[in-house]
Design a protein around this motif. Structure first.
Motif, mmCIF file in Angstrom:
data_model
loop_
_atom_site.group_PDB
_atom_site.id
_atom_site.type_symbol
_atom_site.label_atom_id
_atom_site.label_comp_id
_atom_site.label_asym_id
_atom_site.label_seq_id
_atom_site.Cartn_x
_atom_site.Cartn_y
_atom_site.Cartn_z
ATOM 1 N N PRO A 34 0.834 -1.208 0.000
ATOM 2 C CA PRO A 34 0.000 0.000 0.000
ATOM 3 C C PRO A 34 0.866 1.254 0.000
ATOM 4 N N GLU A 35 0.394 2.269 -0.681
ATOM 5 C CA GLU A 35 1.152 3.520 -0.727
ATOM 6 C C GLU A 35 0.457 4.585 0.102
ATOM 7 N N PHE A 36 1.280 5.503 0.601
ATOM 8 C CA PHE A 36 0.750 6.626 1.377
ATOM 9 C C PHE A 36 0.089 7.616 0.431
ATOM 10 N N VAL A 37 -1.151 7.966 0.705
ATOM 11 C CA VAL A 37 -1.823 8.919 -0.190
ATOM 12 C C VAL A 37 -2.267 10.178 0.552
ATOM 13 N N GLY A 38 -1.781 10.347 1.777
ATOM 14 C CA GLY A 38 -2.135 11.552 2.514
ATOM 15 C C GLY A 38 -3.621 11.621 2.799
ATOM 16 N N LEU A 39 -4.176 12.816 2.623
ATOM 17 C CA LEU A 39 -5.577 13.007 2.984
ATOM 18 C C LEU A 39 -6.535 12.759 1.820
ATOM 19 N N ASP A 40 -6.007 12.183 0.729
ATOM 20 C CA ASP A 40 -6.850 11.986 -0.455
ATOM 21 C C ASP A 40 -8.174 11.295 -0.145
ATOM 22 N N ILE A 43 -26.962 2.904 3.757
ATOM 23 C CA ILE A 43 -26.656 3.685 4.943
ATOM 24 C C ILE A 43 -25.171 3.519 5.250
ATOM 25 N N PHE A 44 -24.694 4.283 6.209
ATOM 26 C CA PHE A 44 -23.255 4.427 6.373
ATOM 27 C C PHE A 44 -22.490 3.115 6.600
ATOM 28 N N PRO A 45 -22.939 2.270 7.522
ATOM 29 C CA PRO A 45 -22.191 1.012 7.707
ATOM 30 C C PRO A 45 -22.204 0.154 6.439
ATOM 31 N N VAL A 46 -23.290 0.195 5.703
ATOM 32 C CA VAL A 46 -23.387 -0.588 4.472
ATOM 33 C C VAL A 46 -22.429 -0.030 3.423
ATOM 34 N N LEU A 47 -22.369 1.291 3.338
ATOM 35 C CA LEU A 47 -21.434 1.915 2.402
ATOM 36 C C LEU A 47 -20.003 1.454 2.695
ATOM 37 N N ILE A 48 -19.642 1.477 3.971
ATOM 38 C CA ILE A 48 -18.278 1.093 4.333
ATOM 39 C C ILE A 48 -18.025 -0.366 3.993
ATOM 40 N N TYR A 49 -19.006 -1.222 4.277
ATOM 41 C CA TYR A 49 -18.839 -2.638 3.967
ATOM 42 C C TYR A 49 -18.677 -2.841 2.463
ATOM 43 N N ARG A 50 -19.558 -2.214 1.701
ATOM 44 C CA ARG A 50 -19.498 -2.389 0.256
ATOM 45 C C ARG A 50 -18.166 -1.891 -0.284
ATOM 46 N N MET A 51 -17.755 -0.743 0.217
ATOM 47 C CA MET A 51 -16.532 -0.149 -0.301
ATOM 48 C C MET A 51 -15.310 -0.970 0.109
ATOM 49 N N ALA A 52 -15.241 -1.314 1.404
ATOM 50 C CA ALA A 52 -14.036 -1.971 1.896
ATOM 51 C C ALA A 52 -13.973 -3.423 1.453
ATOM 52 N N LEU A 53 -15.077 -4.154 1.554
ATOM 53 C CA LEU A 53 -14.992 -5.595 1.337
ATOM 54 C C LEU A 53 -15.524 -6.030 -0.019
ATOM 55 N N GLN A 54 -16.555 -5.385 -0.524
ATOM 56 C CA GLN A 54 -17.047 -5.824 -1.825
ATOM 57 C C GLN A 54 -16.212 -5.257 -2.960
ATOM 58 N N THR A 55 -15.898 -3.961 -2.872
ATOM 59 C CA THR A 55 -15.052 -3.386 -3.913
ATOM 60 C C THR A 55 -13.578 -3.540 -3.565
ATOM 61 N N GLY A 56 -13.294 -3.839 -2.312
ATOM 62 C CA GLY A 56 -11.923 -4.077 -1.913
ATOM 63 C C GLY A 56 -11.105 -2.829 -1.620
ATOM 64 N N GLU A 57 -11.764 -1.660 -1.552
ATOM 65 C CA GLU A 57 -11.006 -0.426 -1.284
ATOM 66 C C GLU A 57 -10.863 -0.235 0.220
ATOM 67 N N LEU A 58 -9.940 -0.975 0.802
ATOM 68 C CA LEU A 58 -9.824 -0.955 2.256
ATOM 69 C C LEU A 58 -9.334 0.387 2.783
ATOM 70 N N GLY A 59 -8.447 1.045 2.052
ATOM 71 C CA GLY A 59 -7.942 2.344 2.495
ATOM 72 C C GLY A 59 -9.061 3.367 2.618
ATOM 73 N N ARG A 60 -9.858 3.463 1.552
ATOM 74 C CA ARG A 60 -10.971 4.415 1.614
ATOM 75 C C ARG A 60 -11.967 4.001 2.679
ATOM 76 N N GLY A 61 -12.192 2.688 2.775
ATOM 77 C CA GLY A 61 -13.117 2.199 3.790
ATOM 78 C C GLY A 61 -12.656 2.603 5.184
ATOM 79 N N ALA A 62 -11.345 2.533 5.402
ATOM 80 C CA ALA A 62 -10.803 2.909 6.708
ATOM 81 C C ALA A 62 -11.028 4.393 6.974
ATOM 82 N N ALA A 63 -10.818 5.207 5.937
ATOM 83 C CA ALA A 63 -11.028 6.645 6.107
ATOM 84 C C ALA A 63 -12.491 6.916 6.466
ATOM 85 N N PHE A 64 -13.388 6.243 5.752
ATOM 86 C CA PHE A 64 -14.817 6.431 6.038
ATOM 87 C C PHE A 64 -15.151 5.945 7.447
ATOM 88 N N SER A 65 -14.518 4.838 7.853
ATOM 89 C CA SER A 65 -14.757 4.329 9.204
ATOM 90 C C SER A 65 -14.337 5.339 10.250
#
Lengths: 485, 319
Positions: free
Chosen positions: B80-86, B273-295
């Motif tokens: 994973p790369e550092f992307v700052g506040l992106d 809703i918010f928890p669903v968005l995070i789940y979909r983003m982090a685990l279904q689409t696999g964007e764990l970094g963004r999911g973490a930011a949203f969390s």
């Protein structure tokens, strides 16, 4: 006291989201540096097998996205009732005490993929992982979740089965020209249709459209029947990869474009061909209502579409041979059709118009295929490999597919089992005109973007806007410089 | 409490009394249990370790993940790369994030506040006078809806709302209505009310029982109607309870994931809703970094609600 319990609940509520992500982030899953040792220690056992109590019992696990009484029940029954007992007794004859545990699953493919990715990312997971779609190999390999078979168990390259598996099929489970698993077979896509409904609508029993317009004409004829959805063309995100594989990509191949061009190394942008495909979606799900837009959005839409098709409520359905083998076959637990062989017909998917397909083809299809991979985290790579090898032996494949034929990866087996009319059709007519998805790590994200584009059209967005939206999503995934326009 | 102990200590300063026996004895006073520093530490450490491992570390780890492009699979999973506040900037400018926040708001107001609280109070209020049998029956039903696992309830609701052979369509004669697609938000709100009303009901029942009977009696004597009684006697008495229920139920509903079992966030993103968005983003689409930011953004919102709650609680105790 009251306050304490409340605080406890509060803490629990706060913890939940943090924990979920921390659980995922705990381990970067670097391969164990001492991995090769495992491989070396095991062969010793094989060299001098000592029957009796001297050999330590070994337990391994085998996962498949199959479960008795549910998804792919035939595969699960074969594993539990035939393959595992046979393998265990075969190994016992050689003097090994092996126990194989089957981890069944009946999840959507996307959820199954997430599960194994999480398993592997924590350094765990079943020893042999089946139900592994070929397009996942690239992204899993780049994440270091899986490793070339040669690295995990070098002996694997000596397997005689490789000679029976054509290179193109081996490619399904390879990445950067290295084998990551044993492919299970391949498939092809066609338009299935219900002959009884076709007869009612005055359409021929040996229907074979030669253009998209003829598909729409047939749909319009079926529309006259009461309570019949003329055509099911998978769309939307909840259908997952089935939307891309059975819907978007075969249509796109019929416009002459591929989602990714090997030659130029560029992805297909939102204009032109993508828009043509979306226009076809609009024709099906738009004002004429030749398809059922709600079905595309239901959480269990695909399963419901199978049920409706098996009950004669859907006229045409674009699907792979999976439908024939595992969904509407009389022994299925999903949507069995006693009279499948009499009622269901199939036709090749036509290009937009004759000669408009990729390479000037008149008809097109998409193929894929999965297989089994060896978990690099396994403690007994040798035993796990022996199991994989056994599951793809002619003996095992014959036991599995004698009554439930499909195109396996082995040519020697295919010669013996393919006598089913439908499967022969796929092997002889469809495979020569078929295309494969790009095995690149970006592909799954691009696939979701395509699903979103179809969903937008199904729910009323204009094809032009949906294509524009796709273009900008694609730019975010692969970068504008990698898109052809 | 803290104030008194400081005043106790003030005269003990290491001044004139140093060396004499009394101050020494006094100095050990804070150690009322007589454990000594080492043993006291030993008792506290396990709890601190647990908090550190399960609360502080995950929060910090989420903070770190949120500034990377970490993914579930692919190259970005291995390195994973550092992307700052992106990720955070994306979140705040992303329509999907903002509309999910809005949907969560609607969901919380609808299902937690208007739904669970009002319904919970109504049941508690009506049941207060009914005979034991009816009351036991109703309370049991509501409780069952609460204690059954969400997956079971979700299954029942899927059957209830099914488009082709659903119970609701059969009852209403609205054959072919796809409730989960045509009224998705309403469906998950109703589902959540059904699932969670018991907590409000229980808390309000005990709150109502704590109202001095003499006040209720007086209200009745002066001929106050139901509304007047509620307004002038009941609500002032249970104001604290209302606040507690409000905050807890809000917090839980904000984090609830069970609607995903009904709609998977769809159709489209209509029940994301918010928890669903995070789940979909982090685990279904696999964007764990963004999911973490949203969390992390979600944790902050939770913290704000929690702080309000703790502050209110403290004020209640002081008054």
């Amino acid at each position: 006291m009251k306050t304490h319990t409340k605080r406890g609940r509060l803490a629990a509520a706060l913890l939940a989201p943090a924990l979920v992500l921390a659980a995922c982030g705990g381990d970067d899953a670097d391969p164990e540096p001492d991995e090769p040792d495992n491989g070396e220690a095991a062969p010793d056992d094989e060299d001098d097998p000592e029957p009796g109590d001297d050999v330590a019992p070994v337990a391994i696990t085998l996962a498949e996205n199959a479960i008795r009484g549910g998804k792919n029940t035939e595969a699960a029954e074969w594993i539990e009732d035939w393959a595992i007992p046979e393998f265990e007794s075969m190994m016992a004859d050689e003097g090994f005490d092996i126990t194989v545990t089957f981890e069944g699953s009946g999840a959507d493919d996307e959820d199954y993929k997430t599960t194994i990715a999480l398993d592997l990312s924590t350094g765990g997971g079943p020893d042999v992982i089946g139900g592994f779609d070929g397009i996942w190999v690239g992204e899993f390999a780049q994440a270091n979740y899986i490793q070339p078979l040669d690295d995990i168990y070098p002996e694997s390259s000596n397997w005689d089965g490789w000679d029976q598996i054509p290179d193109a099929v081996q490619q399904n489970m390879s990445f950067n020209d290295q084998r990551y698993g044993i492919p299970g077979g391949t498939d092809g896509r066609v338009i299935y249709f219900n002959k009884e409904l076709f007869a009612d609508a005055g359409l021929p029993e040996d229907w074979q459209p030669t253009s998209w317009e003829e598909i729409l004409d047939a749909a319009r004829a079926l529309k006259q029947l009461d309570g019949v959805v003329p055509i099911q063309l998978n769309g939307g995100v909840s259908m997952g990869e089935a939307t891309t594989m059975q819907g978007f990509l075969p249509l796109m191949a019929g416009t002459g474009a591929a989602v990714y061009s090997e030659d130029s190394g560029l992805w297909q942008g939102g204009s032109g061909e993508v828009e043509q495909v979306l226009e076809f979606y609009a024709a099906v799900y738009g004002d004429e209502e030749l398809g059922d837009p709600l079905l595309q959005q239901e959480a269990a839409g695909r399963d419901n579409s199978f049920l409706m098709f098996s009950e004669g409520e859907i006229g045409m359905l674009i699907e792979g041979d999976y439908l024939w083998r595992a969904v509407i076959n009389p022994g299925s637990d999903l949507a069995p059709m006693e009279n499948r062989d009499e009622v269901i017909g199939w036709a090749k998917i036509p290009a937009r118009e004759p000669g408009a397909g990729i390479d000037g083809q008149d008809f097109v299809s998409m193929s894929g295929g999965g297989g089994r991979v060896l978990n690099p985290n396994t403690e007994s790579p040798e035993v796990a490999w022996r199991l994989m090898e056994f599951l793809d032996s002619p003996e095992a494949l014959l036991a599995r597919h004698a009554d439930d034929p499909r195109i396996t990866s082995r040519t020697d087996v295919n010669e013996q089992i393919i006598d089913d009319e439908m499967i022969s059709f796929i092997a002889e007519e469809v495979l020569p005109i078929t295309f494969y998805r790009p095995g690149l790590e970006e592909y799954p994200q691009v696939s979701i973007a395509l699903q979103e584009a179809t969903e937008a059209v199904v729910t009323g967005t204009s094809p032009e806007d949906a294509a524009g939206q796709y273009q900008s999503t694609l730019e975010g995934i692969v970068g504008a410089e990698n898109i052809n326009d | 409490m803290p104030r008194t102990s400081t005043t106790d200590h003030e005269p003990l300063g290491p001044g004139e009394n140093a060396g004499s026996q009394r101050p020494e004895k006094r100095r050990t006073d804070p150690d009322a249990a007589g454990l000594g520093r080492a043993r006291a530490t030993a008792f506290v450490v396990p709890a601190l370790v647990l908090i550190g491992v399960f609360l502080i570390f995950p929060a910090l780890w989420t903070l770190y993940l949120g500034v990377t492009n970490w993914r579930l699979t692919g190259l970005a999973a291995a390195e994973p790369e550092f992307v700052g506040l992106d990720n955070y900037i994306d979140a705040l400018t992303d329509d999907r994030f903002l509309s999910s926040l809005y949907r969560t708001f609607v969901f919380v107001i609808g299902s937690a506040i208007l739904g669970q609280m009002v319904l919970g109070f109504t049941i508690a209020w009506v049941m207060r006078r009914t005979n034991k049998l009816v009351r036991g029956f109703v309370e049991t039903l509501v409780l069952i809806a609460w204690i059954l696992p969400a997956s079971v309830i979700a299954w029942l609701w899927l059957v209830l709302l099914d488009r082709r052979s659903g119970t609701l369509n059969a009852l209403l004669g609205t054959e072919g209505t796809a409730w989960l697609l045509e009224y998705p938000m309403q469906s998950i709100i109703a589902f959540n009310i059904f699932n969670g009303t018991a907590f409000s009901m229980l808390l309000f029942s005990s709150a109502l029982a704590s109202i001095p009977p003499s006040q209720m009696e007086t209200a009745r004597m002066v001929g106050a109607g139901t509304w007047a009684t509620l307004r002038d006697v009941v609500f002032p008495n249970i104001r604290g309870h209302i606040l507690t229920v409000l905050l807890l139920v809000t917090l839980w509903t904000f984090n609830v994931f069970a609607p995903f079992l009904l709609t998977g966030g769809g159709p489209g993103q209509q029940t994301e809703i918010f928890p669903v968005l995070i789940y979909r983003m982090a685990l279904q689409t696999g964007e764990l970094g963004r999911g973490a930011a949203f969390s992390l953004i979600m944790i902050v919102i939770n913290l704000v609600i929690a702080l309000v709650y703790l502050r209110v609680l403290r004020e209640r105790r002081q008054s």
